[in-house]
Write a protein that holds these residues in place. Structure first.
Motif, PDB file in Angstrom:
ATOM      1  N   TYR A 317      46.290 -73.780 -76.514  1.00  0.00           N
ATOM      2  CA  TYR A 317      46.984 -72.564 -76.964  1.00  0.00           C
ATOM      3  C   TYR A 317      47.882 -72.030 -75.858  1.00  0.00           C
ATOM      4  O   TYR A 317      49.028 -71.635 -76.100  1.00  0.00           O
ATOM      5  CB  TYR A 317      45.949 -71.525 -77.381  1.00  0.00           C
ATOM      6  CG  TYR A 317      46.534 -70.261 -77.987  1.00  0.00           C
ATOM      7  CD1 TYR A 317      46.750 -70.162 -79.357  1.00  0.00           C
ATOM      8  CD2 TYR A 317      46.860 -69.166 -77.195  1.00  0.00           C
ATOM      9  CE1 TYR A 317      47.267 -69.010 -79.919  1.00  0.00           C
ATOM     10  CE2 TYR A 317      47.386 -68.005 -77.742  1.00  0.00           C
ATOM     11  CZ  TYR A 317      47.583 -67.934 -79.109  1.00  0.00           C
ATOM     12  OH  TYR A 317      48.112 -66.786 -79.667  1.00  0.00           O
ATOM     13  N   ILE A 329      56.236 -72.883 -87.068  1.00  0.00           N
ATOM     14  CA  ILE A 329      54.766 -72.847 -87.047  1.00  0.00           C
ATOM     15  C   ILE A 329      54.217 -73.026 -88.458  1.00  0.00           C
ATOM     16  O   ILE A 329      53.231 -73.730 -88.682  1.00  0.00           O
ATOM     17  CB  ILE A 329      54.274 -71.516 -86.448  1.00  0.00           C
ATOM     18  CG1 ILE A 329      54.688 -71.417 -84.977  1.00  0.00           C
ATOM     19  CG2 ILE A 329      52.758 -71.375 -86.586  1.00  0.00           C
ATOM     20  CD1 ILE A 329      54.388 -70.067 -84.331  1.00  0.00           C
ATOM     21  N   LEU A 357      52.398 -77.796 -80.160  1.00  0.00           N
ATOM     22  CA  LEU A 357      51.897 -77.147 -81.371  1.00  0.00           C
ATOM     23  C   LEU A 357      51.037 -78.108 -82.188  1.00  0.00           C
ATOM     24  O   LEU A 357      49.957 -77.740 -82.674  1.00  0.00           O
ATOM     25  CB  LEU A 357      53.071 -76.635 -82.210  1.00  0.00           C
ATOM     26  CG  LEU A 357      52.715 -75.958 -83.540  1.00  0.00           C
ATOM     27  CD1 LEU A 357      51.840 -74.728 -83.303  1.00  0.00           C
ATOM     28  CD2 LEU A 357      53.981 -75.571 -84.306  1.00  0.00           C
ATOM     29  N   LEU A 413      50.894 -67.751 -85.388  1.00  0.00           N
ATOM     30  CA  LEU A 413      49.818 -68.709 -85.097  1.00  0.00           C
ATOM     31  C   LEU A 413      48.516 -68.286 -85.770  1.00  0.00           C
ATOM     32  O   LEU A 413      47.782 -69.124 -86.305  1.00  0.00           O
ATOM     33  CB  LEU A 413      49.620 -68.829 -83.588  1.00  0.00           C
ATOM     34  CG  LEU A 413      50.722 -69.595 -82.844  1.00  0.00           C
ATOM     35  CD1 LEU A 413      50.618 -69.361 -81.343  1.00  0.00           C
ATOM     36  CD2 LEU A 413      50.645 -71.091 -83.158  1.00  0.00           C
ATOM     37  N   ARG A 416      48.769 -69.205 -89.349  1.00  0.00           N
ATOM     38  CA  ARG A 416      48.562 -70.643 -89.566  1.00  0.00           C
ATOM     39  C   ARG A 416      47.063 -70.978 -89.489  1.00  0.00           C
ATOM     40  O   ARG A 416      46.566 -71.799 -90.268  1.00  0.00           O
ATOM     41  CB  ARG A 416      49.354 -71.434 -88.522  1.00  0.00           C
ATOM     42  CG  ARG A 416      49.176 -72.953 -88.611  1.00  0.00           C
ATOM     43  CD  ARG A 416      49.732 -73.496 -89.927  1.00  0.00           C
ATOM     44  NE  ARG A 416      49.375 -74.883 -90.137  1.00  0.00           N
ATOM     45  CZ  ARG A 416      50.238 -75.897 -90.164  1.00  0.00           C
ATOM     46  NH1 ARG A 416      51.535 -75.668 -89.982  1.00  0.00           N
ATOM     47  NH2 ARG A 416      49.839 -77.129 -90.385  1.00  0.00           N
TER      48      ARG A 416
END
Length: 764
Positions: A317, A329, A357, A413, A416
């Motif tokens: 991360y 993303i 990612l 993020l 996601r």
């Protein structure tokens, strides 16, 4: 060169010689190996220059042949010889010394093939699981060694065997103190040891049964073992040192236990060879799923598994760029942890940070799947570790920062992650991380009791439209997750007492308002111009209209619900005719919302099925109507944004109404009443979704008068939004016109949802 020639000559002699009985042949090959160590003076020559690999392969073939020739489960003389003479113990010692060079690879391969090719259970035998356990400790000690491939193959076959017979895992939970003593012992290979194979303590030839693992029977078994002469005792662990059993009564784990199979696999997950790392992850996946509670506790309390998962999540991360496009993303292809292969050169849609990612999402997917497959004790421990060591320690500071770019990236993020998580246990920890665990009704002074929840809800009304949209989308997907606490924490806990209502028994004047079961002046659904697409010939029209209640003054209410015609007309008639534009454009009729609402409501009912919600609202007599009502922070922000629908960007309005429609779909009677019933008697100072929209329409009626050619402009904007008209000159009051279109469509959607929910409740 000479040794290779000798090997070829030996094969030729064996082929021409008369076949020996299998046991004699097996003993011959084993003696040939032991004689090498007695007779050779060159211990630097690699093992591939000797006959040892050939002899080991012949021994395996003989064992397989013997098993094939016998009845299932019967142990042959060759296998008994291998067990009684502790051949695996000796091979382990040779492999540990790597004498001659390359011997460790040969031993690992022999163990792997033996466990994989022999069908009868071998691991229960004490002279099998002891050396297997010690060989496990040799694996993963050093990364990128020539033996890595053989090590992972060996570990995976052991994992597969444990998956077949989970109780066997108790043989692999060992005392840390004894393990340290074993590592300090000097296991010398002596000529006497190799010569004295026949004097080694015999295995009984019978596998230990589950009930013979340490307990009364296990202790008696070990006493008998200890009476036998033992050689090379320092290479072995006695079973009485295994402090756990497969029985529930003995599931308490001693803190001085080691789970070396897990530790070796954890080391190999760090291998620079991606294939080795993936195989190690697969092995861990098998181990965490074993149903033995003792193994699960040892796995989470005595190994570094939780630390490995969370530390790697944190490092991946932190390796992400500070700024990532939210669209990248969201749209980066779905990642399966075992298929984390990406080539920047071959990717036409590459963007900065894509490699990082994909690596992060891939590892998160692995953690999610690992927790999903894990035994309950292990799953809970791993999920809590992810929450504490990753969500709280790493993600929360990023979500709480003040930099708009940082907020947008971290929220994208989180969005996601919300979409990607599938494990129920990990989802619960994610929900508690985002929303907190509070379940009592909210009050305005304590809305910031859980700081992250408060900050995220505030971001739904952020000065940056991008942040607002992203946070709203995150909440929209969170609401669709199968966890009861999400909706309860955000909405339901504030509606439990129904103190948004003011109890007023209907008087005769109220009853006279209804004419023929409808609002005075309201037109019937079938006659409404908005329903032109729902002609009797249209698909689905008969199905939907046939379930409407009969229109008559005597028609009773269904469980206290206001008749569906009244509710539907209330929403459809909210927007004045001069502000409506959908009936001028084909394909924007009401029936499209009906079909979507029916499908979505069915999906939501499946999600909520196990939550055992009541079928009707709580009786007002049992509610505390005197308590002050606060709709809660989440609905407050949504209602505030809904109240500004005429002054907000089109994309923001779409997202706000999308979240509100999702909330309206939930089949809870209090949500239905508060969001979809225009006829509830609101308590003083309270607002509902309907009352908010009424205020917006009142403001709209005033503003329409100030805009010349309002209706033609509205129709042109709708056609442009639908792509039916090319983009042209900028139209004045564009934000207002787009807001009116969203408002009209939202009212139609709410009407459809109310109708579908009535249909579902009236159908037995």
């Amino acid at each position: 060169m000479f040794s290779k020639f000798t090997s070829i000559l030996q094969h030729a002699v064996e082929a021409l010689a008369p076949s020996l009985p299998l046991q004699e042949d097996f003993v011959y090959h084993w003696k040939a190996i032991t004689h090498y160590y007695i007779e050779t003076s060159d211990d630097k020559a690699p093992v591939t220059d000797t006959n040892i690999p050939s002899h080991l392969e012949q021994m395996l073939d003989i064992l397989v042949q013997e098993e094939n020739e016998r009845e299932s489960g019967e142990t042959g003389p060759c296998m008994e010889y291998l067990l009684h003479h502790k051949i695996l113990e000796t091979l382990y010692t040779l492999g540990k010394a790597d004498c001659p060079p390359g011997m460790k690879q040969q031993v690992l391969a022999f163990y792997t093939k033996l466990l994989g090719r022999i069908r009868q259970p071998l691991l229960p035998h004490i002279n099998v699981h002891r050396p297997v356990q010690k060989l496990i400790r040799l694996c993963g000690e050093v990364l990128a060694t020539p033996t890595e491939n053989e090590e992972i193959q060996f570990l995976c076959i052991v994992c597969a065997k444990l998956k077949q017979d989970p109780y066997l895992v108790n043989f692999f939970l060992e005392s840390k103190l004894k393990a340290m003593a074993s590592k300090e012992s000097t296991n010398l290979i002596t000529e006497d040891m190799l010569k004295g194979q026949d004097s080694l303590a015999p295995d009984t030839g019978q596998p230990m049964q589950p009930e013979e693992t340490p307990g009364a029977a296990g202790a008696e078994h070990m006493e008998k073992e200890d009476e036998l002469p033992q050689q090379a005792d320092d290479l072995s662990f006695s079973l009485d040192e295994l402090n756990v059993t497969s029985s529930p009564e003995s599931s308490t784990v001693c803190p001085n236990q080691d789970y070396n199979l897990v530790n070796s696999l954890l080391n190999l997950t760090k291998s620079p060879d991606g294939r080795i790392a993936v195989k190690a992850c697969e092995g861990l996946m098998l181990l965490v799923s074993l149903p033995e509670p003792a193994a699960a506790k040892c796995l989470t309390q005595s190994t570094c598994l939780c630390e490995l998962l969370t530390d790697r999540l944190a490092s991946l991360y932190r390796a992400l760029p500070q700024s990532l496009d939210p669209l990248d993303i969201e749209t980066v292809e779905a990642i399966n942890w075992g298929l984390d292969s990406y080539s920047h050169k071959e990717d036409a849609s590459a963007f900065p940070g894509k490699r990082a990612l994909i690596s992060f999402l891939s590892w998160f997917d692995y953690c999610d799947q690992l927790i999903k497959e894990a035994q309950k004790i292990a799953a809970v421990a791993m999920a809590k570790a992810v929450r504490e060591r990753f969500f709280v320690d790493v993600m929360e500071p990023q979500l709480m920062q003040t930099s708009e770019i940082g907020i947008l990236t971290s929220t994208a993020l989180l969005h996601r992650i919300v979409r990607q998580v599938t494990s129920d246990v990990l989802l619960q920890e994610l929900v508690y991380f985002v929303l907190g665990e509070q379940r009592e009704p909210e009050t305005l002074p304590n809305i910031n009791r859980h700081p992250l929840r408060h900050r995220l809800i505030e971001h739904c009304d952020h000065i940056s439209d991008e942040i607002s949209i992203m946070t709203l989308r995150m909440f929209e997907h969170l609401l669709q997750k199968p966890h009861e606490h999400i909706l309860y924490n955000l909405v339901l806990r504030n509606l439990e007492e129904r103190n948004y209502t003011e109890y007023k028994p209907l008087c005769q004047e109220d009853k006279d308002v209804v004419e023929n079961g409808q609002i005075a002046g309201a037109i019937d659904l079938e006659e409404d111009p908005l329903f032109t697409d729902l002609s009797p010939d249209s698909t689905g029209a008969q199905e939907w209209l046939s379930v409407s209640p009969p229109v008559s003054p005597e028609h009773p209410k269904n469980d206290g619900k206001t008749e569906v015609h009244k509710i539907v007309n209330s929403f459809l008639c909210l927007v004045p005719d001069e502000a409506k534009s959908s009936y001028h454009v084909e394909g924007t009729g009401y029936d499209t919302y009906l079909r979507d609402a029916h499908r979505q409501f069915r999906d939501y009912c499946l999600i909520c099925l196990r939550w055992e919600w009541p079928g009707s609202p709580r009786s007002l007599e049992k509610c505390n109507l005197e308590a002050s009502f606060f709709e809660g922070h989440f609905l407050k922000v949504l209602f505030d944004r809904m109240g500004r629908i005429l002054d907000q960007p089109y994309d923001v309005n779409l997202q706000v109404t999308s979240v509100l429609s999702k909330l309206s779909l939930f089949p809870h009677p209090h949500i239905h009443e508060y969001l979809l019933d225009p006829y509830i008697n609101l308590a003083s100072g309270c607002r509902s979704l309907f009352s908010v929209i009424v205020r917006v329409v009142g403001d709209l009626m005033v503003r329409i008068q100030r805009i010349p050619d309002f209706t033609p402009k509205l129709l042109l904007v709708r056609k442009r939004l639908l792509g039916l008209e090319p983009e042209g000159p900028v139209i004045d009051h564009m934000t207002l016109l787009e807001g009116v279109i969203v408002l009209e469509e939202f009212c139609k959607e709410l009407a459809a949802i109310a109708f579908v929910k009535y249909h579902a409740s009236s159908t037995p």
